[in-house]
Design a protein around this motif. Structure first.
Motif, PDB file in Angstrom:
ATOM      1  N   LYS A 186       2.737   1.640  -3.539  1.00  0.00           N
ATOM      2  CA  LYS A 186       1.896   2.270  -4.572  1.00  0.00           C
ATOM      3  C   LYS A 186       1.912   3.787  -4.434  1.00  0.00           C
ATOM      4  N   LEU A 187       1.920   4.269  -3.209  1.00  0.00           N
ATOM      5  CA  LEU A 187       2.011   5.710  -2.973  1.00  0.00           C
ATOM      6  C   LEU A 187       3.347   6.241  -3.491  1.00  0.00           C
ATOM      7  N   CYS A 198      -2.935  10.753  -8.317  1.00  0.00           N
ATOM      8  CA  CYS A 198      -2.379   9.493  -7.794  1.00  0.00           C
ATOM      9  C   CYS A 198      -2.094   9.632  -6.298  1.00  0.00           C
ATOM     10  N   ARG A 219      -5.311   9.718  -4.273  1.00  0.00           N
ATOM     11  CA  ARG A 219      -5.938   8.392  -4.229  1.00  0.00           C
ATOM     12  C   ARG A 219      -5.170   7.465  -3.275  1.00  0.00           C
ATOM     13  N   GLU A 220      -3.853   7.412  -3.434  1.00  0.00           N
ATOM     14  CA  GLU A 220      -3.059   6.464  -2.647  1.00  0.00           C
ATOM     15  C   GLU A 220      -2.919   6.880  -1.184  1.00  0.00           C
ATOM     16  N   VAL A 236       0.830  -1.204   0.000  1.00  0.00           N
ATOM     17  CA  VAL A 236       0.000   0.000   0.000  1.00  0.00           C
ATOM     18  C   VAL A 236       0.869   1.261   0.000  1.00  0.00           C
ATOM     19  N   CYS A 244       3.708   6.971  -7.216  1.00  0.00           N
ATOM     20  CA  CYS A 244       3.111   8.207  -7.745  1.00  0.00           C
ATOM     21  C   CYS A 244       4.181   9.228  -8.109  1.00  0.00           C
TER      22      CYS A 244
END
Length: 180
Positions: free
Chosen positions: A39-40, A55, A58-59, A36, A43
């Motif tokens: 993914k951040l 991005c 969202r993340e 998790v 961005c």
């Protein structure tokens, strides 16, 4: 109770560190970055500012939700040091948690605490209870007649072959083993 909470935190962190992110090739993933959070981080690679901001928005929301639901535990250095101190002396699996391992520079090698009680057993050895609730038992007789009591200062150090030695008010208490 505090030790149980630290053990639960340890279990949560282990599941995060050993998750799917560990198999990725990003350098951040080499230290066990949870998916998790990975993914951040990804961005940052987006060139278009509007897409990058979308991005991140969202993340960050996903990371926040994971933290709120306790799927992700974020700890600072001070919290990690407190967890290591609370787990000092316990037999745990040999894992690299909190960036540690055998070569861990922040490894706890000594613990200084105040006794809340010192109870002599029938065999003459003592059980020491520390202020954080940890209990240690003497595993060998210590020379001389010793009296230990609540309020005394205990220093427990790592010794050879995974053992521990204790001193109470600068008097040798011999080898000890953690009970809980």
């Amino acid at each position: 109770m505090r030790t149980i909470k630290l053990a639960v935190c340890l279990a949560v962190c282990v599941s995060l560190v050993t998750g799917p992110a560990a198999a990725q090739s990003d350098p951040a993933d080499a230290i066990g970055t949870p998916e998790v959070v990975g993914k951040l981080f990804k961005c940052r690679e987006i060139a278009d500012p509007d897409e990058r901001l979308a991005c991140f928005d969202r993340e960050v929301a996903v990371v926040y939700a994971a933290q709120e639901s306790r799927e992700l535990v974020i700890a600072d250095r001070e919290q990690v040091a407190e967890a290591k101190r609370g787990l000092f002396g316990l037999k745990l699996p040999n894992i690299k948690l909190f960036g540690g391992g055998d070569d861990d520079d922040d490894k706890v090698n000594e613990l200084t605490a105040t006794l809340t009680s010192a109870r002599r057993l029938d065999n003459g050895r003592f059980i020491f209870e520390l202020e954080d609730g940890a209990r240690w038992i003497q595993t060998e007789d210590s020379p001389g007649r010793k009296r230990f009591k609540a309020g005394d200062t205990i220093v427990i150090k790592r010794a050879a072959l995974g053992s521990f030695k204790a001193r109470v008010n600068d008097k040798s208490a011999g080898r000890v083993r953690r009970l809980n």
